[in-house]
Design a protein around this motif. Structure first.
Motif, mmCIF file in Angstrom:
data_model
loop_
_atom_site.group_PDB
_atom_site.id
_atom_site.type_symbol
_atom_site.label_atom_id
_atom_site.label_comp_id
_atom_site.label_asym_id
_atom_site.label_seq_id
_atom_site.Cartn_x
_atom_site.Cartn_y
_atom_site.Cartn_z
ATOM 1 N N THR A 366 5.804 -3.517 11.648
ATOM 2 C CA THR A 366 4.586 -2.717 11.466
ATOM 3 C C THR A 366 4.881 -1.498 10.610
ATOM 4 O OG1 THR A 366 3.819 -3.416 13.657
ATOM 5 C CG2 THR A 366 2.725 -1.513 12.669
ATOM 6 N N LEU A 367 6.007 -0.886 10.863
ATOM 7 C CA LEU A 367 6.386 0.311 10.122
ATOM 8 C C LEU A 367 6.705 0.002 8.667
ATOM 9 C CD1 LEU A 367 6.828 3.345 10.614
ATOM 10 C CD2 LEU A 367 9.228 2.840 11.065
ATOM 11 N N VAL A 368 7.264 -1.166 8.404
ATOM 12 C CA VAL A 368 7.576 -1.549 7.025
ATOM 13 C C VAL A 368 6.311 -1.624 6.184
ATOM 14 C CG1 VAL A 368 8.435 -3.444 5.599
ATOM 15 C CG2 VAL A 368 9.716 -2.731 7.615
ATOM 16 N N ASP A 369 5.276 -2.296 6.721
ATOM 17 C CA ASP A 369 3.946 -2.368 6.095
ATOM 18 C C ASP A 369 4.047 -2.742 4.609
ATOM 19 O OD1 ASP A 369 1.246 -2.310 5.799
ATOM 20 O OD2 ASP A 369 1.009 -0.165 6.144
ATOM 21 N N ILE A 370 4.466 -3.944 4.326
ATOM 22 C CA ILE A 370 4.624 -4.427 2.953
ATOM 23 C C ILE A 370 3.309 -4.382 2.165
ATOM 24 C CG2 ILE A 370 5.193 -6.468 1.572
ATOM 25 C CD1 ILE A 370 7.319 -7.151 3.625
ATOM 26 N N PRO A 371 2.153 -4.775 2.723
ATOM 27 C CA PRO A 371 0.908 -4.683 1.949
ATOM 28 C C PRO A 371 0.619 -3.270 1.447
ATOM 29 C CG PRO A 371 0.591 -6.049 3.873
ATOM 30 C CD PRO A 371 1.936 -5.422 4.018
ATOM 31 N N ALA A 372 0.840 -2.257 2.294
ATOM 32 C CA ALA A 372 0.588 -0.882 1.867
ATOM 33 C C ALA A 372 1.533 -0.476 0.744
ATOM 34 C CB ALA A 372 0.748 0.070 3.047
ATOM 35 N N ARG A 373 2.767 -0.916 0.812
ATOM 36 C CA ARG A 373 3.722 -0.599 -0.240
ATOM 37 C C ARG A 373 3.316 -1.246 -1.566
ATOM 38 N NH1 ARG A 373 8.655 1.403 1.812
ATOM 39 N NH2 ARG A 373 8.726 1.424 4.093
ATOM 40 N N ARG A 374 2.778 -2.445 -1.506
ATOM 41 C CA ARG A 374 2.338 -3.110 -2.733
ATOM 42 C C ARG A 374 1.136 -2.401 -3.335
ATOM 43 N NH1 ARG A 374 3.000 -9.446 -0.702
ATOM 44 N NH2 ARG A 374 5.248 -9.577 -1.124
ATOM 45 N N LEU A 375 0.229 -1.956 -2.475
ATOM 46 C CA LEU A 375 -0.922 -1.207 -2.986
ATOM 47 C C LEU A 375 -0.472 0.100 -3.629
ATOM 48 C CD1 LEU A 375 -3.548 -1.731 -0.132
ATOM 49 C CD2 LEU A 375 -3.634 -2.658 -2.455
ATOM 50 N N ALA A 376 0.478 0.762 -2.976
ATOM 51 C CA ALA A 376 0.984 2.019 -3.520
ATOM 52 C C ALA A 376 1.684 1.806 -4.860
ATOM 53 C CB ALA A 376 1.931 2.677 -2.529
ATOM 54 N N ALA A 377 2.244 0.618 -5.035
ATOM 55 C CA ALA A 377 2.926 0.302 -6.292
ATOM 56 C C ALA A 377 1.966 -0.139 -7.372
ATOM 57 C CB ALA A 377 3.978 -0.771 -6.053
ATOM 58 N N GLY A 378 0.663 -0.170 -7.070
ATOM 59 C CA GLY A 378 -0.332 -0.530 -8.071
ATOM 60 C C GLY A 378 -0.620 -2.006 -8.167
ATOM 61 N N GLN A 379 -0.093 -2.802 -7.246
ATOM 62 C CA GLN A 379 -0.362 -4.236 -7.271
ATOM 63 C C GLN A 379 -1.763 -4.499 -6.724
ATOM 64 O OE1 GLN A 379 2.812 -6.426 -5.429
ATOM 65 N NE2 GLN A 379 4.403 -5.191 -6.390
ATOM 66 N N THR A 380 -2.384 -5.575 -7.151
ATOM 67 C CA THR A 380 -3.774 -5.864 -6.805
ATOM 68 C C THR A 380 -3.871 -7.048 -5.855
ATOM 69 O OG1 THR A 380 -4.059 -7.373 -8.668
ATOM 70 C CG2 THR A 380 -4.485 -5.023 -9.057
ATOM 71 N N GLU A 381 -5.089 -7.203 -5.317
ATOM 72 C CA GLU A 381 -5.343 -8.324 -4.394
ATOM 73 C C GLU A 381 -5.240 -9.651 -5.129
ATOM 74 O OE1 GLU A 381 -8.835 -9.833 -1.294
ATOM 75 O OE2 GLU A 381 -9.039 -7.955 -2.409
ATOM 76 N N ALA A 382 -5.555 -9.652 -6.415
ATOM 77 C CA ALA A 382 -5.453 -10.893 -7.176
ATOM 78 C C ALA A 382 -4.009 -11.369 -7.270
ATOM 79 C CB ALA A 382 -6.018 -10.686 -8.567
ATOM 80 N N GLU A 383 -3.063 -10.423 -7.293
ATOM 81 C CA GLU A 383 -1.654 -10.802 -7.340
ATOM 82 C C GLU A 383 -1.134 -11.301 -6.000
ATOM 83 O OE1 GLU A 383 0.754 -8.021 -10.169
ATOM 84 O OE2 GLU A 383 -0.766 -6.770 -9.181
#
Length: 388
Positions: A366-383
């Motif tokens: 839960t703490l790792v939260d990979i989706p949040a990290r991807r959003l912060a990196a500018g990655q999109t839902e399409a990716e």
């Protein structure tokens, strides 16, 4: 011109797909909940036995024939050793065979461990009683036959003496002694009975569902409503689990009497179980995104909960699924609560540690939260369509 209502209409070709899909989902749910009960077939239930080697061999054959392989006997030196094994949940019960034939055998049960196994042991006690009655009946018939033969010999000797002009001898005093019929009754002792408020154990079984459901709801709601990163969800789980543990333990133990033992210890066990289940869902969401909520909830409800061996012993569930279920949070929690309520002498360290590991692993993911990290990196839902 097409209206908004017409644009929102479901195409006709999708209807059979939706209907078939929902039917398959209902079938999977039914299969998940009914399969453990329908296929329940006891195998190698650990039962203790005390007696001489000859007695154990004789009774083992009778028990194997009667139980059809459902029971695996473990030998103990004496009754005290068998009692200790039952209280530590090493065996479900024991058969204690006496040293003297005139003494009564004893069948030890623990209905708090499993009412179904206790009933099975009651059947074994009935079978032993029938075997003893048959042996006594055969012994009596043999004694009567010997007595009749002795009387006939005495009469024949008296007749021959009279014919030869001799005085017949008086019968010996022991020849007229009354025939005694021994009374041997198999005793059944319930060493660990269920509580008076829950004589059938249904309360303890029913207690598991709100705990599992509470863990699932906590994980789902915290994942969907708490925004701003995994740390907030971790804190949410750490607050929710203890509060839910205190509330559920208060209802299950204080109001319904479904749990026994120390209230705060039961509350701690429920809290740890809820944390393990909730953090599994929030952890999967932190690993694979929103899809993890559905995966975690479905796995817990449709796999882990049916395999928890709450209503039946682990040995009733086909191998290896019964043992596998004990490695999942609902199974570990069910065993832990039963031990805390009725078997304080049993070793519950494995269940405590296992629930703690599940909770820690879930909170870490839960703490790792990979989706949040991807959003912060500018990655999109399409990716990442399944993880964002």
């Amino acid at each position: 011109m097409a209206t908004s209502q017409s644009l929102e209409r479901t195409p006709w070709w999708r209807l059979p797909i939706i209907a078939v899909g929902v039917s398959l989902i209902v079938g999977v749910v039914l299969l998940a909940f009914s399969w453990p009960a329908v296929t329940a077939d006891p195998r190698d239930l650990p039962i203790g036995i005390v007696g001489s080697a000859e007695q154990i061999e004789q009774v083992s054959e009778a028990i194997d024939e009667q139980s059809e392989g459902a029971i695996a006997l473990t030998e103990y030196d004496d009754r005290d050793a068998a009692v200790t094994a039952i209280e530590h949940r090493e065996v479900y019960g024991a058969v204690v065979l006496p040293a003297e034939q005139t003494q009564s055998p004893e069948v030890l049960t623990a209905s708090a461990a499993s009412p179904a196994v206790a009933q099975m042991l009651q059947g074994i006690a009935t079978g032993l009683q029938q075997q003893i009655d048959a042996q006594i009946h055969a012994t009596i018939e043999e004694s009567l036959a010997q007595l009749q033969q002795t009387v006939a010999d005495k009469i024949q000797a008296a007749v021959q003496a009279a014919l030869s002009g001799q005085a017949p001898q008086a019968p010996a005093p022991e020849a007229s002694a009354p025939l005694t019929i021994p009374t041997v009754t198999v005793e059944v002792t319930d060493l660990v009975p269920l509580a008076g408020g829950d004589p059938r154990g249904t309360g303890l079984t029913a207690a598991m569902f709100p705990m599992v459901l509470g863990g699932i709801l906590g994980g789902v709601i915290l994942t969907l409503t708490v925004k701003g990163g995994g740390l907030r969800r971790v804190v949410g789980v750490l607050i929710y689990a203890p509060v839910a543990g205190v509330v559920l333990a208060g209802i299950l133990q204080g109001l319904y009497g479904a749990l026994q033992g120390g209230y705060w210890l039961n509350a701690a066990a429920i809290a740890l179980a809820i944390a393990a289940i909730s953090s599994t869902i929030t952890g999967l969401a932190g690993l694979i995104g929103p899809a993890g909520v559905g995966v975690g909830a479905a796995f817990t409800m449709l796999v882990a909960n049916p395999l928890s061996a709450t209503a039946v012993p682990v040995e009733f569930i086909p191998a290896p699924w019964g043992a596998f279920g004990q490695w999942l949070p609902p199974g570990a929690a069910a065993t832990l609560l039963r031990n805390l309520s009725y078997f304080p002498g049993a070793d519950s360290s494995f269940q405590w540690a296992l629930l703690g590991i599940w909770a820690a692993a879930g909170l870490a993911l839960t703490l790792v939260d990979i989706p949040a990290r991807r959003l912060a990196a500018g990655q999109t839902e399409a990716e990442h369509p399944l993880t964002l």
